[in-house]
Design a protein around this motif. Structure first.
Motif, PDB file in Angstrom:
ATOM      1  N   LEU A  13       0.816  -1.210   0.000  1.00 44.44           N
ATOM      2  CA  LEU A  13       0.000   0.000   0.000  1.00 44.44           C
ATOM      3  C   LEU A  13       0.848   1.258   0.000  1.00 44.44           C
ATOM      4  CD1 LEU A  13      -2.906   1.093   0.153  1.00 44.44           C
ATOM      5  CD2 LEU A  13      -2.665   1.141   2.619  1.00 44.44           C
ATOM      6  N   ASP A  14       1.929   1.274   0.787  1.00 41.07           N
ATOM      7  CA  ASP A  14       2.763   2.464   0.886  1.00 41.07           C
ATOM      8  C   ASP A  14       3.990   2.407  -0.031  1.00 41.07           C
ATOM      9  OD1 ASP A  14       1.174   3.590   2.858  1.00 41.07           O
ATOM     10  OD2 ASP A  14       2.218   2.490   4.442  1.00 41.07           O
ATOM     11  N   ALA A  15       4.132   1.329  -0.778  1.00 46.31           N
ATOM     12  CA  ALA A  15       5.387   1.103  -1.495  1.00 46.31           C
ATOM     13  C   ALA A  15       5.686   2.189  -2.515  1.00 46.31           C
ATOM     14  CB  ALA A  15       5.344  -0.255  -2.193  1.00 46.31           C
ATOM     15  N   TYR A  16       4.641   2.806  -3.104  1.00 45.45           N
ATOM     16  CA  TYR A  16       4.884   3.731  -4.194  1.00 45.45           C
ATOM     17  C   TYR A  16       5.490   5.042  -3.734  1.00 45.45           C
ATOM     18  CZ  TYR A  16       0.505   5.945  -2.737  1.00 45.45           C
ATOM     19  OH  TYR A  16      -0.487   6.566  -2.016  1.00 45.45           O
ATOM     20  N   ALA A  17       5.292   5.447  -2.466  1.00 42.32           N
ATOM     21  CA  ALA A  17       5.843   6.736  -2.057  1.00 42.32           C
ATOM     22  C   ALA A  17       6.238   6.776  -0.600  1.00 42.32           C
ATOM     23  CB  ALA A  17       4.830   7.843  -2.338  1.00 42.32           C
ATOM     24  N   GLY A  18       5.832   5.816   0.166  1.00 45.99           N
ATOM     25  CA  GLY A  18       6.180   5.788   1.580  1.00 45.99           C
ATOM     26  C   GLY A  18       5.302   6.660   2.444  1.00 45.99           C
ATOM     27  N   ARG A  19       4.454   7.489   1.818  1.00 44.53           N
ATOM     28  CA  ARG A  19       3.558   8.356   2.583  1.00 44.53           C
ATOM     29  C   ARG A  19       2.213   8.383   1.868  1.00 44.53           C
ATOM     30  NH1 ARG A  19       6.223  11.635   6.169  1.00 44.53           N
ATOM     31  NH2 ARG A  19       4.543  13.138   6.253  1.00 44.53           N
ATOM     32  N   ARG A  20       1.157   8.222   2.646  1.00 44.22           N
ATOM     33  CA  ARG A  20      -0.178   8.265   2.057  1.00 44.22           C
ATOM     34  C   ARG A  20      -0.694   9.706   2.105  1.00 44.22           C
ATOM     35  NH1 ARG A  20      -2.665   3.221   5.299  1.00 44.22           N
ATOM     36  NH2 ARG A  20      -1.279   4.141   6.845  1.00 44.22           N
ATOM     37  N   THR A  21      -0.243  10.494   1.157  1.00 47.83           N
ATOM     38  CA  THR A  21      -0.679  11.873   1.048  1.00 47.83           C
ATOM     39  C   THR A  21      -1.110  12.154  -0.381  1.00 47.83           C
ATOM     40  OG1 THR A  21       1.466  12.796   0.439  1.00 47.83           O
ATOM     41  CG2 THR A  21       0.997  12.560   2.813  1.00 47.83           C
ATOM     42  N   ALA A 172       5.188  21.185   3.536  1.00 41.46           N
ATOM     43  CA  ALA A 172       5.195  19.745   3.833  1.00 41.46           C
ATOM     44  C   ALA A 172       3.792  19.276   4.183  1.00 41.46           C
ATOM     45  CB  ALA A 172       6.140  19.462   4.992  1.00 41.46           C
ATOM     46  N   VAL A 173       3.442  18.097   3.714  1.00 40.40           N
ATOM     47  CA  VAL A 173       2.119  17.521   3.969  1.00 40.40           C
ATOM     48  C   VAL A 173       2.299  16.179   4.656  1.00 40.40           C
ATOM     49  CG1 VAL A 173      -0.046  16.743   2.942  1.00 40.40           C
ATOM     50  CG2 VAL A 173       1.184  18.676   1.923  1.00 40.40           C
ATOM     51  N   ASP A 174       1.592  15.982   5.742  1.00 37.87           N
ATOM     52  CA  ASP A 174       1.694  14.755   6.524  1.00 37.87           C
ATOM     53  C   ASP A 174       0.428  13.919   6.359  1.00 37.87           C
ATOM     54  OD1 ASP A 174       3.357  13.391   8.782  1.00 37.87           O
ATOM     55  OD2 ASP A 174       1.285  13.380   9.527  1.00 37.87           O
ATOM     56  N   GLU A 175       0.566  12.619   6.565  1.00 38.45           N
ATOM     57  CA  GLU A 175      -0.589  11.720   6.436  1.00 38.45           C
ATOM     58  C   GLU A 175      -1.767  12.128   7.319  1.00 38.45           C
ATOM     59  OE1 GLU A 175       0.588   7.723   7.221  1.00 38.45           O
ATOM     60  OE2 GLU A 175       1.455   7.427   5.238  1.00 38.45           O
ATOM     61  N   ASP A 176      -1.475  12.658   8.495  1.00 40.07           N
ATOM     62  CA  ASP A 176      -2.538  12.997   9.434  1.00 40.07           C
ATOM     63  C   ASP A 176      -3.090  14.404   9.235  1.00 40.07           C
ATOM     64  OD1 ASP A 176      -2.553  10.532  10.803  1.00 40.07           O
ATOM     65  OD2 ASP A 176      -0.767  11.121  11.922  1.00 40.07           O
ATOM     66  N   ASP A 177      -2.571  15.142   8.260  1.00 42.61           N
ATOM     67  CA  ASP A 177      -3.110  16.472   7.979  1.00 42.61           C
ATOM     68  C   ASP A 177      -4.517  16.355   7.412  1.00 42.61           C
ATOM     69  OD1 ASP A 177      -0.821  17.716   8.809  1.00 42.61           O
ATOM     70  OD2 ASP A 177      -0.015  18.061   6.793  1.00 42.61           O
ATOM     71  N   LEU A 178      -5.348  17.342   7.743  1.00 45.87           N
ATOM     72  CA  LEU A 178      -6.694  17.392   7.186  1.00 45.87           C
ATOM     73  C   LEU A 178      -6.599  17.653   5.689  1.00 45.87           C
ATOM     74  CD1 LEU A 178      -9.761  17.407   7.703  1.00 45.87           C
ATOM     75  CD2 LEU A 178      -9.580  19.867   8.151  1.00 45.87           C
ATOM     76  N   ALA A 179      -7.262  16.802   4.883  1.00 44.28           N
ATOM     77  CA  ALA A 179      -7.225  16.940   3.422  1.00 44.28           C
ATOM     78  C   ALA A 179      -8.498  17.577   2.892  1.00 44.28           C
ATOM     79  CB  ALA A 179      -7.022  15.577   2.765  1.00 44.28           C
ATOM     80  N   THR A 180      -9.619  17.214   3.485  1.00 44.76           N
ATOM     81  CA  THR A 180     -10.885  17.705   2.949  1.00 44.76           C
ATOM     82  C   THR A 180     -11.949  17.732   4.027  1.00 44.76           C
ATOM     83  OG1 THR A 180     -12.468  17.419   1.126  1.00 44.76           O
ATOM     84  CG2 THR A 180     -11.751  15.434   2.236  1.00 44.76           C
ATOM     85  N   LEU A 181     -12.873  18.652   3.865  1.00 45.79           N
ATOM     86  CA  LEU A 181     -14.115  18.667   4.640  1.00 45.79           C
ATOM     87  C   LEU A 181     -15.236  18.345   3.677  1.00 45.79           C
ATOM     88  CD1 LEU A 181     -13.809  21.873   6.881  1.00 45.79           C
ATOM     89  CD2 LEU A 181     -13.847  19.504   7.668  1.00 45.79           C
ATOM     90  N   ILE A 182     -15.931  17.256   3.927  1.00 44.68           N
ATOM     91  CA  ILE A 182     -17.061  16.883   3.086  1.00 44.68           C
ATOM     92  C   ILE A 182     -18.317  17.024   3.936  1.00 44.68           C
ATOM     93  CG2 ILE A 182     -18.158  15.042   1.779  1.00 44.68           C
ATOM     94  CD1 ILE A 182     -15.455  14.028   1.016  1.00 44.68           C
ATOM     95  N   MET A 195     -14.373  15.332   8.604  1.00 50.96           N
ATOM     96  CA  MET A 195     -12.940  15.593   8.450  1.00 50.96           C
ATOM     97  C   MET A 195     -12.232  14.328   7.977  1.00 50.96           C
ATOM     98  SD  MET A 195     -11.979  18.050  11.703  1.00 50.96           S
ATOM     99  CE  MET A 195     -12.402  16.852  12.966  1.00 50.96           C
ATOM    100  N   LEU A 196     -11.705  14.371   6.755  1.00 44.86           N
ATOM    101  CA  LEU A 196     -10.942  13.260   6.198  1.00 44.86           C
ATOM    102  C   LEU A 196      -9.496  13.696   6.009  1.00 44.86           C
ATOM    103  CD1 LEU A 196     -13.459  11.904   3.535  1.00 44.86           C
ATOM    104  CD2 LEU A 196     -12.934  10.900   5.757  1.00 44.86           C
ATOM    105  N   THR A 197      -8.585  12.880   6.497  1.00 41.25           N
ATOM    106  CA  THR A 197      -7.161  13.173   6.389  1.00 41.25           C
ATOM    107  C   THR A 197      -6.613  12.667   5.056  1.00 41.25           C
ATOM    108  OG1 THR A 197      -6.488  11.076   7.364  1.00 41.25           O
ATOM    109  CG2 THR A 197      -6.938  12.907   8.896  1.00 41.25           C
ATOM    110  N   HIS A 198      -5.368  13.028   4.787  1.00 39.12           N
ATOM    111  CA  HIS A 198      -4.700  12.495   3.590  1.00 39.12           C
ATOM    112  C   HIS A 198      -4.619  10.973   3.653  1.00 39.12           C
ATOM    113  CE1 HIS A 198      -3.125  16.113   1.452  1.00 39.12           C
ATOM    114  NE2 HIS A 198      -3.443  16.680   2.612  1.00 39.12           N
ATOM    115  N   ARG A 199      -4.341  10.439   4.835  1.00 41.47           N
ATOM    116  CA  ARG A 199      -4.304   8.978   4.979  1.00 41.47           C
ATOM    117  C   ARG A 199      -5.654   8.365   4.610  1.00 41.47           C
ATOM    118  NH1 ARG A 199      -2.818   8.584   9.874  1.00 41.47           N
ATOM    119  NH2 ARG A 199      -0.681   7.786   9.655  1.00 41.47           N
ATOM    120  N   ASN A 200      -6.746   8.970   5.071  1.00 35.27           N
ATOM    121  CA  ASN A 200      -8.078   8.458   4.763  1.00 35.27           C
ATOM    122  C   ASN A 200      -8.314   8.404   3.257  1.00 35.27           C
ATOM    123  OD1 ASN A 200      -9.537  10.401   7.488  1.00 35.27           O
ATOM    124  ND2 ASN A 200      -8.676   8.333   7.558  1.00 35.27           N
TER     125      ASN A 200
END
Length: 577
Positions: A13-21, A172-182, A195-200
């Motif tokens: 899952l993380d192999a392509y970039a190491g960070r889910r952002t 810089a963008v972290d996995e736990d940063d807020l990405a979107t409000l739906i 509140m959905l994060t980049h990881r979500n």
């Protein structure tokens, strides 16, 4: 708690970039150097191919332009638009700089737009046209944090600002940063900001143990991008290499299907119900030999579908009949869907078994999945190679499912939201202490882990006699008829179950039948498969259909039960007089 089901997350899952952002996922897409187009954008002279290089340039310039305009990490940027190329490019650009995307339905009234922009604390609103601009202008005085409003025809200037902005490092963008409000459209009360994060988002878009999409797929997307289902499809294109063809006007879906010839169609049940009704109506109106051939072909298709789903081989005679039925009827129906449809996806609400079997008989598989906005639209999914009608499939990779003692479905996954924006009480109600999401849906798990949704926990009717009745089962059965447009079943704290029905006037007129007799026959037929206490005792035919404009349907065409019941309170009372 009852049985729990877990599908392990893929190790890659993380192999392509190491960070889910979002930025990592977008860069991964660009590094693949794909030759298939990223998008198909409709213009005055047809559908224009948009390659990945063009998309990359525009996203980069938009991102730099936003930074030049003072938009920074964590700032909220609202998009008010129909589904189109610009929405998607802005989505990637906003995510790239760590800002937060706030989608607003283009069908929203000014007061709803004002509420969302104010609640989200948006600093910038980007609108499609003057219609959306007027909504923001109407409430602008109530939005002290809103610094600017841009129309889509001003994006060229924003991109020019981006070309002049030579900043080398984005925030810089972290996995736990807020990405979107739906903002959930909801059935009661004001919408809540999920509140959905980049990881979500990235986890939902890249789950790949048994991907539904294949590189080279063309996906026709008309679903609103302010809704999580549409966003999931849009963002999955980066990982799976599919081409997204945008259809801004759902009323022109039939034309878009023929022109873009998609291989995958994500949709909501109402779309398939309308196609189902249209094909049946065309067969019935044809009369004479054509009607007889159409009816015969559907019977043949039903037999083929049943045997294939049971794993049984077709008899030689049935294979011949299927070939004839396909040439005379089914191929023509598929041609209206573009002729290349590999499968259709359905979500947001249950689809009746009759409709699923109908499409399978035509040779078009519809697979249902399940997810909430609070789970980034991702939880379970049927697969074209392994599906069971009447279920929403097994859990997707990395998702855990269990049932509470009352049958409520509980979910745990990296896609589960971090809470409702500025609403800690609602967040506590939605999440358990150990991270399980209370879905509010009631379901069953079979021995192989396939999930069946039986109803909404809050929508279950309890009659005056104490009987629990699932209204959606009855409503879906009624809507399976080509004569019925919408149906709402009532009966909570009432002596019996009743129904409000709206009709497809064209189909009723073409039949030459009395509407009251038609609906009575349908109700009688539906009642035969339900216990006496669950049967519909009375019904009312309403003078008009339910609409988004009147607040009776959400933008994804789900019923707002409370609103419908308020608007038609007089008719409901008459059913119990």
């Amino acid at each position: 708690m009852r049985m729990a089901v877990t599908t392990p997350a893929p190790e890659s899952l993380d192999a392509y970039a190491g960070r889910r952002t979002g930025p990592a996922l977008w860069h991964y897409a660009l590094e693949q150097h794909r030759t298939t187009p990223a998008f198909l954008a409709e213009e005055a002279d047809g559908w224009r191919r948009v390659d990945w290089d063009e998309a990359a340039r525009r996203v980069d310039e938009l991102a730099r332009g936003l930074l030049a305009r003072g938009v920074g990490h964590g700032d909220k940027v609202a998009i008010l638009s129909r589904t189109n190329l610009e929405w998607s490019l802005l989505d990637w650009a906003i995510l790239s700089i760590g800002a937060v995307v706030v989608g607003v339905y283009p069908t929203s009234a000014a007061v709803e737009v004002g509420y969302i922009l104010g609640h989200a604390e948006a600093v910038l609103a980007i609108v499609e046209d003057d219609v959306q601009l007027a909504k923001v202008a109407e409430v602008r005085r109530e939005l002290p944090l809103l610094r600017d409003v841009l129309r889509f025809d001003e994006l060229g200037a924003l991109e020019a600002d981006g070309r002049a902005n030579l900043v080398e490092v984005f925030p810089a963008v972290d996995e736990d940063d807020l990405a979107t409000l739906i903002y959930t459209s909801g059935t009661t009360g004001p919408p809540k900001g999920v509140m959905l994060t980049h990881r979500n988002l990235v986890t939902a878009a890249t789950r790949s143990e048994r991907p539904l999409f294949e590189e080279g797929d063309v996906v026709l997307l008309f679903l609103p991008l302010a809704h999580c289902y549409g966003r999931l499809v849009s963002e999955a294109n980066a990982f799976f290499g599919v081409t997204i063809a945008f259809c801004a006007d759902a009323n022109r879906l039939g034309e878009a299907l023929v022109q873009t010839r998609p291989t995958v169609l994500p949709a909501v049940p109402r779309v398939y119900e309308k196609i189902h009704a249209a094909v049946l109506g065309e067969i019935e109106r044809s009369g004479g030999p054509k009607r007889a051939i159409g009816r015969w072909a559907l019977r043949v298709g039903s037999q083929v579908s049943s045997r294939e789903r049971d794993g049984q081989a077709l008899t030689p005679s049935l294979r011949v009949e299927r070939a004839i039925a396909d040439r005379l009827v089914f191929s023509k129906a598929r041609a209206k869907l573009g002729g290349r449809l590999r499968f259709g996806g359905s979500g947001a609400a249950p689809l009746s078994l009759d409709v699923l079997e109908f499409f399978h008989a035509l040779g078009v598989l519809i697979v249902e999945g399940y997810g909430l906005t609070e789970s980034a639209a991702s939880a379970t999914a049927n697969h074209p190679e392994e599906f069971r009608f009447g279920t929403v499939g097994p859990p997707v990779a990395g998702c855990e499912i269990k049932l509470a003692d009352d049958g409520e479905i509980l979910l745990r996954s990296d896609t589960i939201f971090s809470g409702y924006f500025k609403d800690p009480e609602a967040t506590r109600d939605a999440l358990t202490d150990d991270g399980w999401l209370r879905t509010g849906d009631v379901g069953e798990l079979d021995a192989d882990g396939f999930l069946k949704i039986t109803d909404r926990k809050k929508d279950i009717l309890i009659t005056a006699g104490g009987k629990n009745v699932a209204p959606q089962n009855l409503e879906n059965a009624l809507k399976a008829s080509r004569f019925v447009s919408q149906a709402l079943v009532v009966g909570d704290r009432r002596p019996y179950v009743a129904a409000l029905v709206t009709l497809d006037e064209a189909e009723v007129r073409a039949s030459g039948r009395d509407p009251q007799e038609l609906v009575q026959e349908l109700v009688d037929e539906v009642n035969t498969s339900h216990a006496r206490v669950e049967q519909i005792k009375r019904f009312a035919i309403l003078p008009r259909d339910f609409t988004i404009e009147d607040g009776e349907l959400t933008p994804t065409l789900k019923l707002r039960r409370r609103v419908v019941q308020e608007h038609f309170a007089e008719q409901i009372e008459a059913l119990y007089s």
